[in-house]
Design an enzyme around this catalytic site. Structure first.
Site, PDB file in Angstrom:
ATOM      1  N   TYR A   1       0.031  -8.221  18.612  1.00 13.38           N
ATOM      2  CA  TYR A   1       0.183  -9.498  17.807  1.00 13.38           C
ATOM      3  C   TYR A   1       0.413 -10.720  18.999  1.00 13.38           C
ATOM      4  CZ  TYR A   1      -0.016  -6.191  14.270  1.00 13.38           C
ATOM      5  OH  TYR A   1      -0.183  -5.092  13.378  1.00 13.38           O
TER       6      TYR A   1
ATOM      7  N   ASP B   1      -0.176   4.522   0.080  1.00  9.61           N
ATOM      8  CA  ASP B   1       0.237   4.389   1.621  1.00  9.61           C
ATOM      9  C   ASP B   1       1.618   4.508   1.750  1.00  9.61           C
ATOM     10  OD1 ASP B   1       0.649   3.353   4.168  1.00  9.61           O
ATOM     11  OD2 ASP B   1      -0.737   1.770   4.102  1.00  9.61           O
TER      12      ASP B   1
HETATM   13  C1  PLP Z   1       1.890   0.542   4.934  1.00 13.80           C
HETATM   14  C2  PLP Z   1       1.457   0.637   6.215  1.00 13.80           C
HETATM   15  N1  PLP Z   1       0.195   1.176   6.576  1.00 13.80           N
HETATM   16  C3  PLP Z   1      -0.506   1.209   7.478  1.00 13.80           C
HETATM   17  C4  PLP Z   1       0.028   1.027   8.914  1.00 13.80           C
HETATM   18  C5  PLP Z   1      -0.487   1.079  10.224  1.00 13.80           C
HETATM   19  O1  PLP Z   1      -0.116   2.194  10.910  1.00 13.80           O
HETATM   20  P1  PLP Z   1      -0.536   1.957  12.339  1.00 13.80           P
HETATM   21  O2  PLP Z   1       0.030   0.820  13.106  1.00 13.80           O
HETATM   22  O3  PLP Z   1       0.267   3.460  12.790  1.00 13.80           O
HETATM   23  O4  PLP Z   1      -1.828   1.934  12.704  1.00 13.80           O
HETATM   24  C6  PLP Z   1       1.485   0.395   8.910  1.00 13.80           C
HETATM   25  C7  PLP Z   1       1.943  -0.181  10.091  1.00 13.80           C
HETATM   26  O5  PLP Z   1       2.979  -0.951  10.100  1.00 13.80           O
HETATM   27  C8  PLP Z   1       2.107   0.356   7.527  1.00 13.80           C
HETATM   28  O6  PLP Z   1       3.384  -0.182   7.656  1.00 13.80           O
END
Ligand code: PLP
Length: 427
Positions: A21, A250
């Site tokens: 970022y 998630d």
């Molecule tokens: C809830 C959630 N899903 C997916 C992700 C993506 O994971 P990665 O950064 O390992 O691709 C994150 C990362 O911050 C997350 O907090």
């Protein structure tokens, strides 16, 4: 490290690297970390910082942990990697069995992948392919709640918050999805069924085109660090059952004890049809993730249509990652993690309370080992970082949020120091 060496490294970093970022070179100089052990990052000049971020939720047991190091070293002697197409190995089998034994009951199959974003991609693909296999191709959209965050790849971006996410930059390319407003009743607020009115209406009107509802259970992370009422999650589960939608949870950020429950779904006694795990899965040692599903999902995909799930990363089920993940879960099970997380919660609540008095602070909230101070105006990241680093603490605020999720091994003094550094930096 001499100051010449430090300056040389920072210059070369700016020349060749691109940070997350960020512009390249990054406008704020990165701090150079020489090593990390326990809760501490050691900088180039020997300064030590208490890591208030657990390297973005991941390092729950602290750095350089002897058990995790031993697991990786032992695995190295056998094999660092082997492809997973047509081959298998004990670390993958043991880890899958372990995950199925600790996640909400009813999940049956584990698909390993490389990162959180990919785990969500796989979950979305599973949901869409499930309906394709059943001859319902119109059911291809996702419904999600605003202020969510699920990753940075294209499918995951499509279910991130459409305003604070990156939709506007890629508006023609991001798949159009259906958004319900973010839950408004906080985790410990008074439940009111009217909270469900809008999402229920959306589902009732559009279920024929919806494959699944995807959300972060209980804690919305990078999209706003918000904690919502468990009743919302259980009613979303009921809504999915009523209208024949899959539920994707998630738990990439919330999994493995962070919220005070082993998985945030446990707060609502909910089993999703598809569950995504990542981050703390390996105790923060490796990029690794998993997508779990119920047997009816894997059966439909395996028995109808092409009969295979169309995904297979090169480093799928990497043995080093599986071994260290198994060691991390075994370690978690061997420590009183729940008591530790609750103690961190108590200390963060007490330590962050004075922030409420600050003129620019809008809200202070704590759940499990997560402490959040939301400000009225955007945080000056450089200034806040300089201030907390001067206090011996590492944090990475963003937008209107200054927050911490320390490793579970953080001692009381360290948690107090993090909270006090946040209050001082924001004052
Ligand atoms: C809830 C959630 N899903 C997916 C992700 C993506 O994971 P990665 O950064 O390992 O691709 C994150 C990362 O911050 C997350 O907090």
């Amino acid at each position: 490290m001499s100051s010449e060496m430090y300056e040389d490294l920072v210059r070369r970093d700016a020349e060749v690297l691109w940070h997350p970022y960020s512009a390249a070179p990054a406008p704020i100089l990165p701090y150079v970390v020489k090593s990390a052990s326990g809760t501490r990052l050691t900088l180039h000049d020997g300064r030590q910082l208490i890591d208030g971020m657990s390297s973005w939720w991941a390092v729950i047991h602290g750095y350089n942990h002897p058990d995790l190091n031993a697991a990786m070293n032992a695995q190295l002697d056998d094999m660092a990697h082997v492809m997973f197409g047509g081959l298998t190995h004990e670390p993958a089998i043991l880890l899958a069995e372990k995950l199925l034994s600790i996640t909400p009951s009813g999940l049956a199959k584990v698909f390993f992948c490389d990162s959180g974003s990919v785990a969500v991609e796989v979950a979305i693909k599973m949901a869409v392919q499930y309906w394709l296999s059943l001859g319902r191709p119109a059911k291809k959209r996702l419904l999600t709640i605003r202020q969510g965050y699920h990753g940075d790849t294209f499918a995951t971006m499509s279910v991130c918050d459409p305003v604070n996410g990156m939709h506007h930059l890629f508006s023609d390319l991001v798949m159009p999805q259906v958004f319900a407003k973010a839950p408004q009743i906080p985790f410990d607020g008074v439940w009111d069924d009217s909270e469900m009115a809008e999402i229920r209406e959306l589902v009732a009107a559009r279920h024929d085109e919806l494959a699944a509802i995807i959300l972060e259970p209980i804690v919305q992370g990078a999209g706003g660090m918000r904690f919502y009422h468990p009743q919302y999650l259980s009613q979303v589960r009921a809504l999915c059952d009523e209208y024949d939608l899959l539920l994707i949870a998630d738990e990439i950020a919330t999994g493995f004890g962070r919220t005070g429950e082993l998985f945030a779904c446990n707060y609502a006694a909910v089993t999703p049809d598809i569950l995504c795990l990542g981050k703390a899965l390996t105790g923060g040692y490796m990029s690794f993730a998993a997508t779990l599903c119920k047997s009816f999902v894997s059966e439909v995909i395996s028995q109808k249509g092409p009969g295979i799930l169309m995904h297979g990363p090169t480093f799928m089920a990497n043995p080093l990652a599986c071994s260290v993940a198994l060691a991390s879960i075994n370690l978690l099970e061997s420590i009183p993690w729940r008591e530790r997380v609750l103690e961190i919660e108590r200390l963060l609540k007490a330590g962050l309370e004075p922030c409420r008095e600050l003129p620019d602070v809008k809200d202070v909230r704590v759940l499990g080992a997560i402490g959040v101070v939301e400000t009225k105006t955007p945080v000056d990241v450089k200034k806040v970082q300089e201030r907390v680093v001067a206090r011996g603490v590492w944090l990475r605020p963003f937008s209107n949020l200054c927050y911490t999720m320390p490793p579970f091994i953080a001692k009381a003094d360290e948690v107090k120091e993090i909270a006090s550094a946040i209050c001082e930096a924001l004052s």
